[in-house]
Scaffold this active site. Structure first.
Site, PDB file in Angstrom:
ATOM      1  N   SER A  76       0.859  -1.180   0.000  1.00 29.44           N
ATOM      2  CA  SER A  76       0.000   0.000   0.000  1.00 29.44           C
ATOM      3  C   SER A  76       0.899   1.236   0.000  1.00 29.44           C
ATOM      4  O   SER A  76       1.979   1.231   0.594  1.00 29.44           O
ATOM      5  CB  SER A  76      -0.879   0.032   1.252  1.00 29.44           C
ATOM      6  OG  SER A  76      -1.471   1.315   1.370  1.00 29.44           O
ATOM      7  N   TYR A 165     -12.454  13.190  -0.308  1.00 26.80           N
ATOM      8  CA  TYR A 165     -11.642  13.106  -1.524  1.00 26.80           C
ATOM      9  C   TYR A 165     -11.177  14.498  -1.972  1.00 26.80           C
ATOM     10  O   TYR A 165     -10.009  14.705  -2.311  1.00 26.80           O
ATOM     11  CB  TYR A 165     -12.493  12.439  -2.604  1.00 26.80           C
ATOM     12  CG  TYR A 165     -11.830  12.232  -3.936  1.00 26.80           C
ATOM     13  CD1 TYR A 165     -10.896  11.211  -4.136  1.00 26.80           C
ATOM     14  CD2 TYR A 165     -12.162  13.032  -5.032  1.00 26.80           C
ATOM     15  CE1 TYR A 165     -10.312  11.010  -5.382  1.00 26.80           C
ATOM     16  CE2 TYR A 165     -11.585  12.836  -6.275  1.00 26.80           C
ATOM     17  CZ  TYR A 165     -10.659  11.819  -6.439  1.00 26.80           C
ATOM     18  OH  TYR A 165     -10.077  11.624  -7.670  1.00 26.80           O
ATOM     19  N   ALA A 167     -10.854  17.226  -0.207  1.00 22.77           N
ATOM     20  CA  ALA A 167      -9.865  17.786   0.729  1.00 22.77           C
ATOM     21  C   ALA A 167      -8.492  17.162   0.479  1.00 22.77           C
ATOM     22  O   ALA A 167      -7.471  17.855   0.450  1.00 22.77           O
ATOM     23  CB  ALA A 167     -10.309  17.541   2.168  1.00 22.77           C
ATOM     24  N   LYS A 169      -7.414  15.821  -2.324  1.00 24.78           N
ATOM     25  CA  LYS A 169      -6.894  16.201  -3.642  1.00 24.78           C
ATOM     26  C   LYS A 169      -6.338  17.628  -3.638  1.00 24.78           C
ATOM     27  O   LYS A 169      -5.378  17.930  -4.347  1.00 24.78           O
ATOM     28  CB  LYS A 169      -7.987  16.052  -4.708  1.00 24.78           C
ATOM     29  CG  LYS A 169      -8.272  14.592  -5.069  1.00 24.78           C
ATOM     30  CD  LYS A 169      -6.992  13.871  -5.499  1.00 24.78           C
ATOM     31  CE  LYS A 169      -7.209  12.564  -6.212  1.00 24.78           C
ATOM     32  NZ  LYS A 169      -5.945  11.806  -6.374  1.00 24.78           N
ATOM     33  N   ALA A 197     -10.638  10.869 -16.691  1.00 24.99           N
ATOM     34  CA  ALA A 197     -10.488   9.722 -17.579  1.00 24.99           C
ATOM     35  C   ALA A 197     -11.486   8.625 -17.223  1.00 24.99           C
ATOM     36  O   ALA A 197     -11.951   8.523 -16.088  1.00 24.99           O
ATOM     37  CB  ALA A 197      -9.069   9.163 -17.463  1.00 24.99           C
ATOM     38  N   HIS A 387     -12.511  70.304 -11.890  1.00 29.38           N
ATOM     39  CA  HIS A 387     -11.209  70.143 -12.536  1.00 29.38           C
ATOM     40  C   HIS A 387     -10.649  71.546 -12.759  1.00 29.38           C
ATOM     41  O   HIS A 387     -11.183  72.309 -13.558  1.00 29.38           O
ATOM     42  CB  HIS A 387     -11.412  69.409 -13.861  1.00 29.38           C
ATOM     43  CG  HIS A 387     -10.160  68.844 -14.422  1.00 29.38           C
ATOM     44  ND1 HIS A 387     -10.162  67.896 -15.408  1.00 29.38           N
ATOM     45  CD2 HIS A 387      -8.858  69.068 -14.137  1.00 29.38           C
ATOM     46  CE1 HIS A 387      -8.923  67.577 -15.724  1.00 29.38           C
ATOM     47  NE2 HIS A 387      -8.110  68.280 -14.967  1.00 29.38           N
ATOM     48  N   LEU A 497     -23.095  64.608 -15.098  1.00 28.07           N
ATOM     49  CA  LEU A 497     -23.147  66.045 -15.333  1.00 28.07           C
ATOM     50  C   LEU A 497     -23.062  66.377 -16.826  1.00 28.07           C
ATOM     51  O   LEU A 497     -23.519  67.415 -17.280  1.00 28.07           O
ATOM     52  CB  LEU A 497     -21.955  66.701 -14.592  1.00 28.07           C
ATOM     53  CG  LEU A 497     -21.832  68.209 -14.630  1.00 28.07           C
ATOM     54  CD1 LEU A 497     -23.044  68.877 -13.995  1.00 28.07           C
ATOM     55  CD2 LEU A 497     -20.560  68.638 -13.893  1.00 28.07           C
TER      56      LEU A 497
HETATM   57  P1  NAI Z   1      -8.349   3.322 -10.853  1.00 30.84           P
HETATM   58  O1  NAI Z   1      -9.240   2.892  -9.759  1.00 30.84           O
HETATM   59  O2  NAI Z   1      -8.528   2.697 -12.195  1.00 30.84           O
HETATM   60  O3  NAI Z   1      -6.835   3.175 -10.441  1.00 30.84           O
HETATM   61  C1  NAI Z   1      -6.387   3.391  -9.149  1.00 30.84           C
HETATM   62  C2  NAI Z   1      -5.473   2.265  -8.755  1.00 30.84           C
HETATM   63  O4  NAI Z   1      -4.924   2.562  -7.461  1.00 30.84           O
HETATM   64  C3  NAI Z   1      -6.174   0.930  -8.643  1.00 30.84           C
HETATM   65  O5  NAI Z   1      -5.544  -0.015  -9.453  1.00 30.84           O
HETATM   66  C4  NAI Z   1      -6.057   0.568  -7.173  1.00 30.84           C
HETATM   67  O6  NAI Z   1      -5.908  -0.799  -6.927  1.00 30.84           O
HETATM   68  C5  NAI Z   1      -4.821   1.335  -6.756  1.00 30.84           C
HETATM   69  N1  NAI Z   1      -4.773   1.585  -5.314  1.00 30.84           N
HETATM   70  C6  NAI Z   1      -5.799   1.967  -4.510  1.00 30.84           C
HETATM   71  N2  NAI Z   1      -5.385   2.079  -3.240  1.00 30.84           N
HETATM   72  C7  NAI Z   1      -4.055   1.786  -3.235  1.00 30.84           C
HETATM   73  C8  NAI Z   1      -3.064   1.760  -2.229  1.00 30.84           C
HETATM   74  N3  NAI Z   1      -3.358   2.046  -0.959  1.00 30.84           N
HETATM   75  N4  NAI Z   1      -1.820   1.455  -2.579  1.00 30.84           N
HETATM   76  C9  NAI Z   1      -1.494   1.140  -3.854  1.00 30.84           C
HETATM   77  N5  NAI Z   1      -2.421   1.123  -4.842  1.00 30.84           N
HETATM   78  C10 NAI Z   1      -3.673   1.444  -4.540  1.00 30.84           C
HETATM   79  O7  NAI Z   1      -8.537   4.895 -10.964  1.00 30.84           O
HETATM   80  P2  NAI Z   1      -7.971   5.979 -11.985  1.00 30.84           P
HETATM   81  O8  NAI Z   1      -9.136   6.663 -12.559  1.00 30.84           O
HETATM   82  O9  NAI Z   1      -6.959   5.439 -12.882  1.00 30.84           O
HETATM   83  O10 NAI Z   1      -7.307   7.003 -10.967  1.00 30.84           O
HETATM   84  C11 NAI Z   1      -5.942   7.264 -10.855  1.00 30.84           C
HETATM   85  C12 NAI Z   1      -5.732   8.520 -10.069  1.00 30.84           C
HETATM   86  O11 NAI Z   1      -6.292   9.617 -10.768  1.00 30.84           O
HETATM   87  C13 NAI Z   1      -6.385   8.528  -8.705  1.00 30.84           C
HETATM   88  O12 NAI Z   1      -5.558   9.167  -7.785  1.00 30.84           O
HETATM   89  C14 NAI Z   1      -7.627   9.333  -8.916  1.00 30.84           C
HETATM   90  O13 NAI Z   1      -8.093   9.912  -7.729  1.00 30.84           O
HETATM   91  C15 NAI Z   1      -7.144  10.331  -9.899  1.00 30.84           C
HETATM   92  N6  NAI Z   1      -8.205  10.957 -10.685  1.00 30.84           N
HETATM   93  C16 NAI Z   1      -8.888  10.276 -11.609  1.00 30.84           C
HETATM   94  C17 NAI Z   1      -9.890  10.888 -12.330  1.00 30.84           C
HETATM   95  C18 NAI Z   1     -10.619  10.193 -13.389  1.00 30.84           C
HETATM   96  O14 NAI Z   1     -11.440  10.844 -14.061  1.00 30.84           O
HETATM   97  N7  NAI Z   1     -10.395   8.908 -13.591  1.00 30.84           N
HETATM   98  C19 NAI Z   1     -10.262  12.291 -12.056  1.00 30.84           C
HETATM   99  C20 NAI Z   1      -9.418  12.950 -11.116  1.00 30.84           C
HETATM  100  C21 NAI Z   1      -8.454  12.298 -10.454  1.00 30.84           C
END
Ligand code: NAI
Length: 595
Positions: A76, A165, A167, A169, A197, A387, A497
């Protein structure tokens, strides 16, 4: 930078949460460009439950199948040092750290449990801190490092159900800001990615169209470039989605000083309320770094300490349209072919009429609330500000567009019993701090006299000058159109004026009056036409005293006397004989008389 392929040969990258989504794309792209990649993933559920080695193993296998070099790590992110150890033990270094792992535990604020809060903070914020802290000493020793923090629009804008989340971020932005500062001298750059994404995190949240188009592989090239040795930004925030990327900035408004001196230790909430519009005005917002922000505060304190709060600054943006509108406001006309260069932006000699450059100081006065400062000086509430006199001096070549900065300072105050005369000095600079013009404005403040002040002007005040004692050498007449004030006011002096019959009547005028500065403009045009072949670059300076108002529809008569390069002038109303501008002169750099 060479135009060749961006390579990462010899570099070691640690990507957290690389078993899926965005992290997986970063890992695949970096490995394909030669980096040795540690694929970290705890392999749990989207809410942080459970763990598995499967997702990290699959990505490592994918990389290897494509000929890349990679090892899995199943820790982790909270145990950041173990993940960095994996990199050191396998590859002997760590050059790139992408803090990407994340989970969601959405609930509205009232329902948010302590565990929901803590786990989200731990994975995003603490995890990124732990990994960064563990990697930092290796990067420092190498004198090289590229670190990415992953933020989110949820942090920047907020998002329902995501107090935990959002806070975390936004916390990552603060973390990145400081890592960027601490890493700078070791060539360790830290930047933020704000992605959107399609992933398991956004499944069911994004619409089908968005989910289809927001491919993580469209963000990976952005993040991979941000990890390259040729990337030089530090502490920047980059948003990217759907094959689009942009930079974010924090900006700060110009602000306003709420104290009148360094001695004043109390500010009332009522005063704060009165000044609030200036506090929240973002029209001149700028991005400041930490040093600049501290510098701004020191500057405020210095102004207070030196009792110098009357030196104020204002910015003034203008272009061809403003110059043309001003020229129309002082009677330039297409009927006169010699005026076309003031009215047509594509004219080969397009140029400003020099008196346009009184505008920045006039607008500064209205915006900077000098009137309020004046009443502070004379300690009375005054009835009206008139003026009195104006001086303009050209100091350098005048541009036809730009953003000018004007400083303003009260330089003299005289007690004339029935009122106070206040003299303000202005200096106007272009974007390169080139001093373009100096202005001096004297205002007569009716009802603000008898405060025990001096009667006569000090040495810094430019005086008027009487014409020689002979008949004028030349004269010109201008019929003022009924709409002249309605046009002139669009150049910035919106005082009712000059347009509102009721307002004019309430202030003792039969009808709205023409702006004194429009009369000044007409008079200077007469001088330029007679003695400078209408060439604005011959103009050096003008000084006038406004003696009486002009009503639109009247006819101006400008009498002129040539004394070397000084042209004295005197403007009156033909119909009434009233003198409206007296003691005036224009100084020219060259003479080209048309008699
Ligand atoms: P995702 O869920 O596909 O990937 C996140 C990965 O992190 C997962 O594979 C999960 O197993 C791993 N993970 C979770 N807790 C963990 C830990 N304690 N230690 C190690 N690995 C751990 O999500 P995604 O969308 O690829 O997100 C990636 C990052 O981008 C995240 O930080 C997310 O908050 C951020 N993000 C994503 C957005 C989106 O639209 N997908 C928007 C804004 C931010």
């Amino acid at each position: 930078m060479s135009g060749g392929e961006l390579r990462f040969d010899g570099r070691v990258a640690v990507i957290t949460g690389a078993g899926a989504g965005l992290g997986r794309e970063y890992a695949l792209l970096l490995a394909s460009r030669g980096a040795k990649v540690v694929v970290n993933d705890l392999g749990g559920g989207v809410k942080g439950e459970g763990s598995s080695q499967r997702s990290a193993d699959i990505v490592v296998a994918e990389i290897k199948a494509l000929g890349g070099v990679s090892v899995p790590d199943y820790n982790s992110v909270i145990d950041g040092s173990k993940i960095i150890e994996t990199a050191i033990n396998n590859f002997g270094r760590v050059d790139i750290l992408i803090n990407n792992a994340g989970i969601l535990r959405d609930r509205s604020i009232v329902k948010m449990t302590e565990e929901d809060w803590k786990l989200v903070q731990d994975v995003h914020l603490k995890g990124s801190f732990k990994c960064t802290q563990a990697a930092f000493p290796y990067m420092r020793k190498q004198n090289y490092g590229r670190i990415i923090m992953t933020s989110s629009t949820s942090g920047i804008f907020g998002n329902f159900g995501q107090t935990n989340y959002a806070a975390a971020k936004m916390g990552l932005v603060g973390l990145a800001n400081t890592v960027a500062i601490e890493g700078q001298k070791y060539n360790i750059l830290c930047n933020v990615i704000i992605p959107t994404a399609a992933s398991r995190m956004t499944e069911g949240i994004l619409s089908d169209l968005l989910f289809k188009e927001l491919k993580p592989q469209l963000i990976a090239p952005v993040v991979v470039f941000m990890c390259h040795e040729t990337y030089t930004e530090n502490g920047s925030y980059i948003q990217s989605a759907a094959g689009w990327a942009t930079k974010w900035h924090m900006v700060t408004g110009k602000g306003t000083i709420l104290r009148s001196s360094i001695e004043q230790q109390n500010i009332t909430p009522e005063h704060v309320k009165m000044e609030w519009a200036k506090v929240i005005d973002m029209s001149e917002a700028k991005h400041l770094n930490h040093t600049q922000s501290t510098g701004k505060l020191v500057n405020v304190l210095e102004k207070l300490q030196n009792n110098n709060i009357d030196v104020q600054e204002d910015t003034f943006k203008f272009g061809a349209k403003d110059l043309i509108l001003y020229a129309l406001g002082i009677g330039a006309s297409v009927k006169n072919s010699n005026d076309l260069k003031f009215l047509y932006e594509n004219h080969s000699e397009f140029a400003p009429i020099p008196t346009f450059f009184i505008s920045p100081c006039l607008i500064a006065v209205t915006k900077l609330n000098i009137a309020e400062k004046l009443s502070m000086i004379s300690k009375t509430h005054y009835k009206m500000r008139l003026h009195g006199e104006q001086y303009l001096e050209i100091c350098d070549n005048l541009p036809t567009s730009g953003t000018l900065t004007t400083t303003c300072k009260i330089i003299d105050v005289m007690d004339k019993s029935s009122g106070a005369v206040v003299v303000l000095d202005f200096e106007t600079f272009d974007e390169n701090s080139r001093l373009l013009v100096k202005n001096q404005m004297s205002s007569f403040i009716l009802g603000a006299g008898n405060f025990g002040g001096k009667r006569h002007a000090g040495t810094g005040v430019t005086m008027t000058a009487n014409p020689p004692n002979r008949l004028p050498d030349s004269s010109m007449q201008y019929k003022i159109s009924d709409d002249q004030a309605a046009v002139y006011r669009l150049s910035g002096d919106l005082n009712p004026l000059h347009i509102d019959p009721k307002f004019a009547a309430d202030n003792g005028f039969k009808q709205p009056i023409l702006h004194g500065l429009s009369t000044l403009g007409f008079s200077v045009r007469a001088v330029l036409a007679k003695y400078a072949n209408n060439n604005p670059t011959f103009f050096k300076a003008v000084k006038v005293r406004f003696s009486a108002p002009v009503i639109p529809g009247q006819t101006l008569k400008v009498d002129m006397w040539k004394e070397g390069r000084r042209i004295h002038f005197h403007t009156s109303v033909l119909e009434t004989g009233a003198n409206v501008i007296t003691g005036a002169y224009v100084d020219l750099k060259n003479i080209e008389a048309k008699m």
